[in-house]
Design an enzyme around this catalytic site. Sequence first.
Site, PDB file in Angstrom:
ATOM      1  N   GLY A 233       0.814  -1.205   0.000  1.00 30.01           N
ATOM      2  CA  GLY A 233       0.000   0.000   0.000  1.00 30.01           C
ATOM      3  C   GLY A 233       0.842   1.247   0.000  1.00 30.01           C
ATOM      4  N   THR A 237      -0.375   4.409   5.283  1.00 32.28           N
ATOM      5  CA  THR A 237      -1.696   3.787   5.376  1.00 32.28           C
ATOM      6  C   THR A 237      -1.826   2.841   6.558  1.00 32.28           C
ATOM      7  OG1 THR A 237      -0.930   2.140   3.768  1.00 32.28           O
ATOM      8  CG2 THR A 237      -2.211   3.994   2.924  1.00 32.28           C
ATOM      9  N   GLY A 238      -0.759   2.607   7.307  1.00 32.80           N
ATOM     10  CA  GLY A 238      -0.855   1.798   8.515  1.00 32.80           C
ATOM     11  C   GLY A 238      -0.411   0.369   8.365  1.00 32.80           C
ATOM     12  N   LYS A 239       0.533   0.093   7.478  1.00 32.35           N
ATOM     13  CA  LYS A 239       1.001  -1.289   7.279  1.00 32.35           C
ATOM     14  C   LYS A 239       1.749  -1.786   8.511  1.00 32.35           C
ATOM     15  CE  LYS A 239       3.213  -0.146   3.512  1.00 32.35           C
ATOM     16  NZ  LYS A 239       2.747   1.255   3.371  1.00 32.35           N
ATOM     17  N   THR A 240       2.660  -0.978   9.027  1.00 31.51           N
ATOM     18  CA  THR A 240       3.408  -1.377  10.219  1.00 31.51           C
ATOM     19  C   THR A 240       2.488  -1.492  11.429  1.00 31.51           C
ATOM     20  OG1 THR A 240       5.337  -0.231   9.316  1.00 31.51           O
ATOM     21  CG2 THR A 240       5.392  -0.808  11.644  1.00 31.51           C
ATOM     22  N   HIS A 456      -6.149  34.625 -12.925  1.00 28.54           N
ATOM     23  CA  HIS A 456      -5.797  33.216 -13.146  1.00 28.54           C
ATOM     24  C   HIS A 456      -6.679  32.291 -12.310  1.00 28.54           C
ATOM     25  CE1 HIS A 456      -2.835  29.942 -14.027  1.00 28.54           C
ATOM     26  NE2 HIS A 456      -3.321  29.472 -12.888  1.00 28.54           N
ATOM     27  N   GLU A 457      -6.768  32.547 -11.018  1.00 27.25           N
ATOM     28  CA  GLU A 457      -7.559  31.674 -10.141  1.00 27.25           C
ATOM     29  C   GLU A 457      -9.050  31.785 -10.439  1.00 27.25           C
ATOM     30  OE1 GLU A 457      -6.207  29.464  -8.409  1.00 27.25           O
ATOM     31  OE2 GLU A 457      -4.158  30.185  -8.628  1.00 27.25           O
ATOM     32  N   ASP A 531       0.019  23.813 -13.621  1.00 27.95           N
ATOM     33  CA  ASP A 531      -1.175  23.382 -14.349  1.00 27.95           C
ATOM     34  C   ASP A 531      -0.795  22.684 -15.645  1.00 27.95           C
ATOM     35  OD1 ASP A 531      -2.671  24.592 -12.367  1.00 27.95           O
ATOM     36  OD2 ASP A 531      -2.775  26.499 -13.435  1.00 27.95           O
TER      37      ASP A 531
END
Length: 674
Positions: A233, A237-240, A456-457, A531
Amino acid sequence: MNINEQQNKPKPNMPRFNLTWFYLIVMCVLAFLFFSQGGMKSSVKTTTSYDNFKKMVLKGYAKEIVVNNNEKTLLMYVKTEHVRDVFKQGKEKTGNDPCVEVEFGSVEKLETFIDDARKQKKFTGDYSYENKESNSLMQLFINVFPFVALILFWIFIMRRMGGGTGGAGGVFNVGKSKAKMYEKGAELNITFKDVAGQAGAKQEVQEIVDFLKNPQKYTELGGKIPKGALLVGPPGTGKTLLAKAVAGEAGVPFFSMSGSDFVEMFVGVGASRVRDLFRQAKEKSPCIIFIDEIDAVGRARSKNPSMGGNDERENTLNALLTEMDGFGTNSGVIILAATNRADMLDSALLRAGRFDRQIHVDLPDLNERKEVFKVHLKPVKTDESVDIDFLARQTPGFSGADIANVCNEAALIAARHNSKTVSKQDFLDAVDRIIGGLEKKTKIMTNDEKKAIAIHEAGHATISWFTEHANPLVKVSIVPRGRALGAAWYLPEERQITTKEAMLDELCSLLGGRAAEELFTGHISTGAMNDLERVTKTAFGMIAYAGMSESMPNICYYNNNEYQFQRPYSETTAKLIDEEVMKLIKGQYERAKEILTSHAEGHATLAQLLIDREVIFAEDVERIFGKRPWASRSEELLEAQQRAEAEAMAERRGRELEEEARRKAEKEAEEQKN
């Protein structure tokens, strides 16, 4: 005094013996012998020829002469009044007994010369013989010291390479495993309750926990538990954490080690550490071995070009493959590994019997982000304005580690403003801080630059408002953050697949900033560089990978072999891909200009509002352009949330004004007091 009193008597804090002390004592003794030079009386000694010696004696410089028969040398001690004549410096620098060392050939001729000098009254001092070898210790020191220094240096290097272990055994600890073992108890009390979300991954590893708790349930039926499970993953993401939760649920020893710990500068060390790790695991069976970032040692051998430096890694991988398939079927040793580059692993490592399963630990979806927020918000003091559902929707694509960072950053922002609780606006500021970077209030911009950024924005916001599949707009800002001078925030809907129409709308929205610059300022700038980079990558992916080209439909040239230096298509095809990419981008750029031209008045109003307020929200855009033609479920939720966000900002501004007024009053009171 009885025995109990002797035992209870406090022991003095005696320093423990260390082998380094012995080395220091030896060095001090040798240095003393070196500087003392065998215990001679002289303070300063120099050498000269026999002819000069005779001249100095005849001039009356000699105070005493000591002859060493064994080495055929003599020492002539100089009179005090003639020290400067011989050594060119005063007595305070030469010492009390400076001398001159001379080599001579025949003792008989030397005695004849001394007798003649005595008769001439040129030498009246003592003349004696010394048969001992005065420089034997010095010679021993010169001969032995280089070897002793080399041995000590080698022992020091080997001890450092062996992990800094004490004693002489550190030299032999280079090949020992560096894995850290966690036993059940205070150090390893993580369970599945501490892992928020990841329901699918937890369901897959639950079987491993059941086997470790009750292995007879499977072995009696002839079943075999998977020997290894690979957690795959993105980072954070919390594998360990999931691997530790497996060990915590099962209540078995947990060996944790990084893939890079196997790789060393010495040949064969990695393979030795692999064997030692599995030996320790078998002794603690049942247990779990967790190898984090296994791609550091398990990279595919076929993907390693012949560039040198890979033999040690391949030897370590071979040892790992042998050990994983070498222990007994039901020995109770289970291997967990984590990586975010599973495509780089060797195929032999992923075959059945080694890593039988690949458990995908993906980025959390909306419901899983809610659970993660609930876990990380427990220690945070929040007020009633905090809505976990809204925060989960505001953080699409965030990993568990990112969400933890959001909660921590929000608490820091609230503390910076002297708030007693963390509000919803603090969390929104934290999300902006993580996505866009730190707000740079000190960056000075001219009016022309500010106007260009606003145009621009506003172009991005206008295009996204009038394209069906564009992500719903949350807010637009021209406040500099990080390296960006302005940004637009969206609330994307989480889609499992993306259609061609949605990707085209995304391209058109990204090109809206550059198109607005060209239409309403008459020139283009470097502000659209990011962009254009995203547009080019997306367009190339549509043509070369997704098969969305009219002239090249249903063709994918994707290649995951990063070591293949040749493209999987010809030069003619490459030219055709470039033409299709240019055609696609040009078409969406013209489309963006058409949309902006038809809504030029609203765009100008939006840009001016940005210049005046610097930050505007979706409700401001709706007030200018009207309700968006394509309302989505996320936009319906935003209608209620945007008002709350604006109210929170107004409340924050009010608190800041009150704080400024309080500080001003305190300062005035202190000045009056002084």
